[in-house]
Scaffold this motif. Structure first.
Motif, PDB file in Angstrom:
ATOM      1  N   VAL A 212     -52.800  68.168 -31.581  1.00 42.65           N
ATOM      2  CA  VAL A 212     -51.636  67.035 -32.030  1.00 42.65           C
ATOM      3  C   VAL A 212     -51.576  65.938 -30.903  1.00 42.65           C
ATOM      4  O   VAL A 212     -51.694  66.457 -29.916  1.00 42.65           O
ATOM      5  CB  VAL A 212     -50.348  67.231 -32.395  1.00 42.65           C
ATOM      6  CG1 VAL A 212     -50.258  68.162 -33.641  1.00 42.65           C
ATOM      7  CG2 VAL A 212     -49.551  68.271 -31.431  1.00 42.65           C
ATOM      8  N   SER A 213     -51.318  64.746 -31.409  1.00 44.61           N
ATOM      9  CA  SER A 213     -51.329  63.692 -30.291  1.00 44.61           C
ATOM     10  C   SER A 213     -50.141  64.036 -29.550  1.00 44.61           C
ATOM     11  O   SER A 213     -50.310  63.712 -27.944  1.00 44.61           O
ATOM     12  CB  SER A 213     -51.183  62.371 -30.941  1.00 44.61           C
ATOM     13  OG  SER A 213     -49.767  62.352 -31.647  1.00 44.61           O
ATOM     14  N   GLY A 216     -44.024  65.494 -30.881  1.00 40.25           N
ATOM     15  CA  GLY A 216     -43.204  64.640 -31.911  1.00 40.25           C
ATOM     16  C   GLY A 216     -41.958  64.861 -31.731  1.00 40.25           C
ATOM     17  O   GLY A 216     -41.475  65.716 -31.083  1.00 40.25           O
ATOM     18  N   HIS A 222     -45.673  62.972 -34.901  1.00 40.78           N
ATOM     19  CA  HIS A 222     -47.119  62.770 -34.036  1.00 40.78           C
ATOM     20  C   HIS A 222     -48.161  62.795 -34.850  1.00 40.78           C
ATOM     21  O   HIS A 222     -48.047  62.774 -36.123  1.00 40.78           O
ATOM     22  CB  HIS A 222     -47.208  64.241 -33.237  1.00 40.78           C
ATOM     23  CG  HIS A 222     -47.431  65.477 -34.037  1.00 40.78           C
ATOM     24  ND1 HIS A 222     -46.754  66.645 -33.814  1.00 40.78           N
ATOM     25  CD2 HIS A 222     -47.746  65.641 -35.339  1.00 40.78           C
ATOM     26  CE1 HIS A 222     -46.933  67.523 -34.650  1.00 40.78           C
ATOM     27  NE2 HIS A 222     -47.506  66.923 -35.559  1.00 40.78           N
ATOM     28  N   ARG A 223     -49.499  62.447 -34.635  1.00 36.08           N
ATOM     29  CA  ARG A 223     -50.844  62.383 -35.100  1.00 36.08           C
ATOM     30  C   ARG A 223     -51.377  63.532 -35.321  1.00 36.08           C
ATOM     31  O   ARG A 223     -51.600  64.354 -34.232  1.00 36.08           O
ATOM     32  CB  ARG A 223     -51.379  61.307 -34.826  1.00 36.08           C
ATOM     33  CG  ARG A 223     -52.783  61.008 -35.599  1.00 36.08           C
ATOM     34  CD  ARG A 223     -53.551  59.834 -34.850  1.00 36.08           C
ATOM     35  NE  ARG A 223     -53.879  59.901 -33.574  1.00 36.08           N
ATOM     36  CZ  ARG A 223     -54.626  60.439 -32.886  1.00 36.08           C
ATOM     37  NH1 ARG A 223     -55.424  60.991 -33.437  1.00 36.08           N
ATOM     38  NH2 ARG A 223     -54.672  60.395 -31.301  1.00 36.08           N
ATOM     39  N   ILE A 225     -54.515  65.974 -35.115  1.00 36.81           N
ATOM     40  CA  ILE A 225     -55.755  65.704 -34.953  1.00 36.81           C
ATOM     41  C   ILE A 225     -56.572  67.114 -35.638  1.00 36.81           C
ATOM     42  O   ILE A 225     -57.854  66.958 -36.004  1.00 36.81           O
ATOM     43  CB  ILE A 225     -55.884  65.864 -33.401  1.00 36.81           C
ATOM     44  CG1 ILE A 225     -55.185  64.503 -32.844  1.00 36.81           C
ATOM     45  CG2 ILE A 225     -57.444  65.751 -33.100  1.00 36.81           C
ATOM     46  CD1 ILE A 225     -54.987  64.518 -31.177  1.00 36.81           C
ATOM     47  N   GLY A 233     -44.094  66.406 -38.891  1.00 32.11           N
ATOM     48  CA  GLY A 233     -44.776  65.570 -38.048  1.00 32.11           C
ATOM     49  C   GLY A 233     -44.215  66.022 -36.548  1.00 32.11           C
ATOM     50  O   GLY A 233     -44.617  65.076 -35.771  1.00 32.11           O
TER      51      GLY A 233
END
Length: 257
Positions: A212-213, A216, A222-223, A225, A233
């Motif tokens: 994950v980016s 979060g 978060h983004r 991946i 999130g």
């Protein structure tokens, strides 16, 4: 059952690598050397874990043999100066923890989980960063620097952290930002959540079960991946417990180390 969380430091707790690079350059100037590591070169050098080892690699690969032979005995002196510079820079640098890190640490501490650090960074660097980010403490174990002879990607530092925590690999989760770190944790039998750092944007993190980016926050998701989506999130402790249980069920051999 999830009993412990083990964190890498540089790039995982905070984006510290720019501070490290500045500290190296300050140490070079103090030693009367004209070297200057730019961002691109330092990104390549980060593939070598351990600051002292990074210096020796730089001498061997980027300097002439006669210069390398002359300066190799000064590596401990230069590295010690770099460590002092890093600790000093942390006192004035506007360094912030990566998103979600302090929240998850607080959740784990409140739930009675044990917390550890597993890093190749010098113990003085780690202590200075933890004093800055987590002044109230909370880490039960710090395995750092030369605590083990074999640096990441060897699994030794994670094995040491597990031993000092008194938990099995299947009872812990590791948090990493690099391919070398992931391989180290996986080699010790741990499941891994990876959050890529700015210093290593092209590292292959595919060996982690989740990428994950960042961890979060409820108000700042978060983004995703790679891997399963995280509820809301962000990596919360309840979600992490469920995720960890699914990892164990999917691959029961993992964590038996």
């Amino acid at each position: 059952m999830l009993k412990a969380l083990i964190f890498d430091v540089d790039g995982t707790l905070a984006e510290t690598e720019p501070v490290h690079r500045t500290a190296f350059n300050a140490a070079f100037a103090q030693a009367g050397l004209t070297w200057s590591w730019d961002e691109a070169l330092y990104g390549d050098l980060l593939q070598v874990t351990g600051g002292r080892e990074r210096l020796l690699h730089y001498l061997a690969q980027h300097r002439r043999p006669e210069e390398a032979a002359r300066l190799a005995p000064r590596v401990p002196e230069i590295y010690a100066a770099k460590t002092r510079a890093y600790v000093s820079l942390l006192a004035s640098d506007r360094l912030a923890p990566r998103p979600g890190v302090l929240r998850l640490i607080a959740e784990a501490r409140a739930a009675g989980l044990r917390l550890a650090i597993a890093t190749t960074s010098h113990p003085d660097n780690v202590a200075a960063l933890l004093d800055r980010l987590v002044p109230e403490g909370g880490f039960d174990v710090v395995a750092a620097g030369d605590a083990v002879a074999e640096k990441k990607p060897a699994p030794a530092v994670y094995a040491l952290a597990l031993d000092r925590l008194g938990v099995a690999a299947g009872e812990a989760v590791a948090f990493e930002d690099s391919q070398n770190g992931i391989r180290s944790a996986r080699g010790a039998g741990l499941s891994v959540v990876a959050t890529p750092s700015r210093a290593l944007p092209h590292d292959d993190l595919a060996e982690a079960q989740a990428v994950v980016s960042d961890l979060g926050e409820p108000e700042a998701p978060h983004r995703l991946i790679a891997g399963e989506p995280w509820p809301g999130g962000h990596v919360s402790l309840p979600a992490l417990r469920d995720w960890h249980a699914r990892q164990a069920a999917a691959c029961p051999a993992v964590g038996m180390a």
